[in-house]
Design an enzyme around this catalytic site. Structure first.
Site, short mmCIF file in Angstrom:
data_model
loop_
_atom_site.label_atom_id
_atom_site.label_comp_id
_atom_site.label_asym_id
_atom_site.label_seq_id
_atom_site.Cartn_x
_atom_site.Cartn_y
_atom_site.Cartn_z
N ARG A 182 0.83 -1.22 0.00
CA ARG A 182 0.00 0.00 0.00
C ARG A 182 0.87 1.27 0.00
O ARG A 182 0.48 2.29 -0.55
CB ARG A 182 -0.89 0.02 1.25
CG ARG A 182 -1.89 -1.12 1.33
CD ARG A 182 -3.27 -0.66 0.94
NE ARG A 182 -4.24 -1.73 1.05
CZ ARG A 182 -5.09 -1.86 2.07
NH1 ARG A 182 -5.07 -0.98 3.06
NH2 ARG A 182 -5.95 -2.84 2.09
N ASP A 224 -16.17 9.16 7.87
CA ASP A 224 -15.07 8.20 7.78
C ASP A 224 -13.77 8.99 7.85
O ASP A 224 -13.75 10.21 7.69
CB ASP A 224 -15.14 7.40 6.46
CG ASP A 224 -14.40 6.07 6.55
OD1 ASP A 224 -15.05 5.04 6.76
OD2 ASP A 224 -13.16 6.06 6.43
C1 LIG Z 1 -14.36 -2.30 7.01
S1 LIG Z 1 -14.94 -0.66 6.78
C2 LIG Z 1 -16.61 -0.84 7.40
C3 LIG Z 1 -17.61 -0.05 6.58
C4 LIG Z 1 -19.06 -0.22 7.00
N1 LIG Z 1 -19.28 0.36 8.32
C5 LIG Z 1 -19.48 -1.66 6.97
O1 LIG Z 1 -19.67 -2.25 8.02
O2 LIG Z 1 -19.60 -2.22 5.88
C6 LIG Z 1 -14.14 0.22 8.12
C7 LIG Z 1 -14.09 1.71 7.90
O3 LIG Z 1 -13.69 2.31 9.13
C8 LIG Z 1 -12.87 3.42 8.82
N2 LIG Z 1 -12.04 3.76 10.00
C9 LIG Z 1 -11.04 3.04 10.54
N3 LIG Z 1 -10.50 3.70 11.58
C10 LIG Z 1 -11.20 4.86 11.70
C11 LIG Z 1 -11.12 5.96 12.57
N4 LIG Z 1 -10.20 6.02 13.55
N5 LIG Z 1 -11.98 6.98 12.40
C12 LIG Z 1 -12.92 6.93 11.44
N6 LIG Z 1 -13.04 5.92 10.56
C13 LIG Z 1 -12.19 4.88 10.70
C14 LIG Z 1 -12.06 2.97 7.62
O4 LIG Z 1 -11.58 4.06 6.88
C15 LIG Z 1 -13.08 2.12 6.85
O5 LIG Z 1 -13.68 2.84 5.81
#
Ligand SMILES: C[S@@+](CC[C@H](N)C(=O)[O-])C[C@H]1O[C@@H](n2cnc3c(N)ncnc32)[C@H](O)[C@@H]1O
Length: 298
Positions: free
Chosen positions: A59, A170
């Site tokens: 990445r 996000d």
């Molecule tokens: C696996 S995705 C889940 C998306 C959706 N909620 C679902 O369940 O399908 C996790 C998301 O959490 C976000 N994320 C991770 N750490 C974060 C943080 N500290 N603050 C805000 N968003 C975060 C990532 O950017 C990612 O888009």
């Protein structure tokens, strides 16, 4: 630089502690992985197990190359000083996997148990506030919005004119951009019941575009769940699913406490299928179904 990108697997590197097999140790070393992991955990709460060392490499290598740095170590020095490069690095390391109507039982529960109360409240002149926290590229948010608006286009349009707002947030800029664009291959929408898609999505050839009634409800914001939360009001419903799986125990507990605080009494919290509401704040929540919680009234 290009000439120094991953070399053929190096058996000496593979067997030496502190070196990452498959990558030139001149370019990317164990300690670089550790430094990047620390930065990611400090900034975003995300913990990277050692098994992710090659994922980090794949990445971040394009960003290293683009920056002109000759090694990961030089790149790490750069991101320590440059907040823009640091943000790009963090975003590149997020996992954004998501899909429409993921964990369908949450949307079915919302439609059955929560939506009628929200509508009654709106019709009585109240308001409804929903938050899709960690919304990634928007599939969760739009699944929720379609479920909220419902199958009846006239009734949903009337609902959309009331005091109802959805926050979608996000950390990852690239994911938020896709969420806000609200354009998806129609095949991605297949999991959502047709009766919920038809009124709110315009289909053009192979593309589905969320319509204005749905879009009007949602505000997209970059928001780090580990940082300050600028919202003043509290929420009736929070979806925060498959986000805290990446955090360590204390960070999960802190997040559950903050989400609980951000809910109105009687408000609903939906978390991911492999997550649990843990820590002292969990005492303020009643679990009503799989990964579905309701904040106590008092
Ligand atoms: C696996 S995705 C889940 C998306 C959706 N909620 C679902 O369940 O399908 C996790 C998301 O959490 C976000 N994320 C991770 N750490 C974060 C943080 N500290 N603050 C805000 N968003 C975060 C990532 O950017 C990612 O888009």
């Amino acid at each position: 630089m290009t000439a120094r990108l991953p070399l053929a697997p190096d058996t000496a590197a593979a067997s030496s502690p502190g070196l990452i097999p498959g990558v030139s140790p001149d370019l990317y070393r164990e300690q670089d992985f550790v430094a990047i992991s620390r930065i990611l955990q400090t900034d975003a709460g995300i913990v990277l197990p050692r098994a992710k060392a090659m994922l980090v490499y794949s990445r971040i290598a394009p960003l290293v190359r683009e920056s002109g740095a000759m090694t990961f170590s030089a790149y790490i020095d750069l991101i320590r000083k440059d907040p823009v490069a640091r943000n790009r690095t963090i975003c590149a390391l997020t996992t954004n996997h998501t899909f429409f109507y993921r964990e369908a039982h949450h949307f079915e529960h919302f439609a059955r148990e929560v939506r009628p109360g929200l509508i009654r409240n709106l019709e009585a002149g109240g308001r409804a506030r929903l938050w899709s926290a960690g919304c990634s590229s928007g599939e969760e948010t739009w699944s929720l919005v379609m479920t909220l608006l419902g199958e009846d286009r006239a009734a949903g349009t009337r609902l959309a004119g009331m005091d109802v707002r959805v926050l979608a947030s996000d950390l990852a800029d690239h994911a938020l951009e896709r969420a806000e664009a609200a354009i998806y291959p129609v095949t991605d929408l297949k999991a959502v019941p047709r009766e919920l898609v038809a009124p709110w999505v315009r289909e053009e050839a192979e593309t589905g575009i969320l319509g204005p009634e749905a879009r009007r409800l949602v505000s997209f914001r970059k928001l780090n769940l580990q940082g300050e939360w600028p919202m003043r009001g509290r929420f009736d419903v929070i979806f925060c699913r498959n986000v805290m799986i990446y955090f360590d125990g204390p960070t999960k507990e802190r997040l559950v406490a903050r989400l609980t605080e951000q809910l109105l009494p009687g408000g609903w919290l939906y978390i991911g299928h492999s997550e649990r509401a843990t820590g002292p704040a969990a005492a303020m929540l009643t679990q009503t179904g799989p990964t579905t919680y309701r904040k106590r009234m008092a």
